[in-house]
Design a protein around this motif. Structure first.
Motif, short mmCIF file in Angstrom:
data_model
loop_
_atom_site.label_atom_id
_atom_site.label_comp_id
_atom_site.label_asym_id
_atom_site.label_seq_id
_atom_site.Cartn_x
_atom_site.Cartn_y
_atom_site.Cartn_z
N THR A 16 0.82 -1.20 0.00
CA THR A 16 0.00 0.00 0.00
C THR A 16 0.86 1.26 0.00
OG1 THR A 16 -0.14 -0.04 2.40
CG2 THR A 16 -1.91 -1.14 1.18
N GLY A 17 2.16 1.09 0.24
CA GLY A 17 3.09 2.23 0.22
C GLY A 17 3.48 2.57 -1.21
N ASN A 18 4.46 3.43 -1.35
CA ASN A 18 4.89 3.87 -2.67
C ASN A 18 6.24 3.27 -3.07
OD1 ASN A 18 6.34 5.32 -0.82
ND2 ASN A 18 5.83 7.33 -1.62
N GLY A 19 6.47 2.03 -2.68
CA GLY A 19 7.73 1.35 -2.96
C GLY A 19 8.06 1.24 -4.43
N ARG A 20 7.09 0.87 -5.25
CA ARG A 20 7.35 0.73 -6.69
C ARG A 20 7.79 2.07 -7.29
NH1 ARG A 20 4.61 -2.67 -10.88
NH2 ARG A 20 3.17 -3.21 -9.22
N ARG A 21 7.08 3.13 -6.97
CA ARG A 21 7.42 4.44 -7.53
C ARG A 21 8.81 4.89 -7.08
NH1 ARG A 21 7.36 9.39 -5.73
NH2 ARG A 21 6.16 8.95 -3.85
N LEU A 22 9.09 4.75 -5.78
CA LEU A 22 10.40 5.16 -5.27
C LEU A 22 11.53 4.29 -5.81
CD1 LEU A 22 9.46 5.93 -1.56
CD2 LEU A 22 10.02 7.58 -3.36
N ALA A 96 9.50 3.33 2.36
CA ALA A 96 8.31 3.38 1.51
C ALA A 96 7.14 2.66 2.17
CB ALA A 96 8.63 2.75 0.16
N GLY A 97 7.16 2.57 3.48
CA GLY A 97 6.10 1.84 4.17
C GLY A 97 5.32 2.73 5.12
N ASN A 98 4.43 2.10 5.86
CA ASN A 98 3.61 2.83 6.84
C ASN A 98 4.44 3.22 8.07
OD1 ASN A 98 1.79 1.88 5.03
ND2 ASN A 98 0.75 0.52 6.43
N ALA A 99 5.26 2.29 8.52
CA ALA A 99 6.11 2.53 9.68
C ALA A 99 7.55 2.32 9.23
CB ALA A 99 5.77 1.57 10.80
N ASN A 100 8.32 3.36 9.22
CA ASN A 100 9.70 3.28 8.74
C ASN A 100 10.66 3.43 9.91
OD1 ASN A 100 9.10 3.09 5.86
ND2 ASN A 100 8.25 5.13 6.13
N ASP A 101 10.53 2.53 10.88
CA ASP A 101 11.33 2.61 12.10
C ASP A 101 12.82 2.45 11.84
OD1 ASP A 101 9.01 2.97 13.52
OD2 ASP A 101 8.84 0.86 14.09
N PHE A 102 13.20 1.72 10.79
CA PHE A 102 14.62 1.48 10.50
C PHE A 102 15.27 2.65 9.79
CE2 PHE A 102 13.08 -2.98 10.73
CZ PHE A 102 13.85 -3.36 11.81
N TYR A 103 14.49 3.59 9.33
CA TYR A 103 15.04 4.73 8.60
C TYR A 103 15.37 5.85 9.57
CZ TYR A 103 15.46 8.57 5.33
OH TYR A 103 15.93 9.63 4.61
N SER A 104 16.56 6.41 9.40
CA SER A 104 16.93 7.56 10.24
C SER A 104 17.58 8.62 9.41
CB SER A 104 17.85 7.14 11.36
OG SER A 104 19.03 6.56 10.85
#
Length: 104
Positions: A16-22, A96-104
């Motif tokens: 449901t995120g925008n992974g494909r576009r990114l 590109a997800g709902n919860a991007n906890d690993f991204y900083s």
């Protein structure tokens, strides 16, 4: 980019995120400098298999997860399995997800 022998971007086309576009945008941007494989997942756990395969095929693989925490977790699992067998992959996340906890 020259430090890597392969670059792969993994994304979930059903997310449901925008992974494909990114993922597509990143591939287009990096294409000026290097070859980037864009690989969609087909089922749960597929990112683990793809990441493992790419890490084992390449001396120094960069595997980018265009996803949220679940997709990134799968990629890390595959790369850790490859490291146990002597591979030296590098992981990155393209949030590109709902919860991007690993991204900083």
């Amino acid at each position: 980019m020259n430090n890597y022998t392969s670059i792969t971007v993994i994304y979930n086309p059903k997310s449901t995120g925008n992974g494909r576009r990114l993922a597509t945008k990143l591939q287009r941007d990096l294409k000026k400098h290097c070859t980037v494989d864009l690989v969609p997942t087909e089922y749960a756990g597929h990112a683990t298999e793809i990441a493992y395969q790419k890490a084992m095929e390449s001396k120094r693989a960069l595997v980018i997860s265009a996803s949220g925490d679940g997709g990134y977790n799968e990629v890390i699992n595959g790369l850790m399995k490859a490291r146990k067998k002597g591979a030296h992959p590098v992981a990155r996340v393209l949030p590109a997800g709902n919860a991007n906890d690993f991204y900083s």
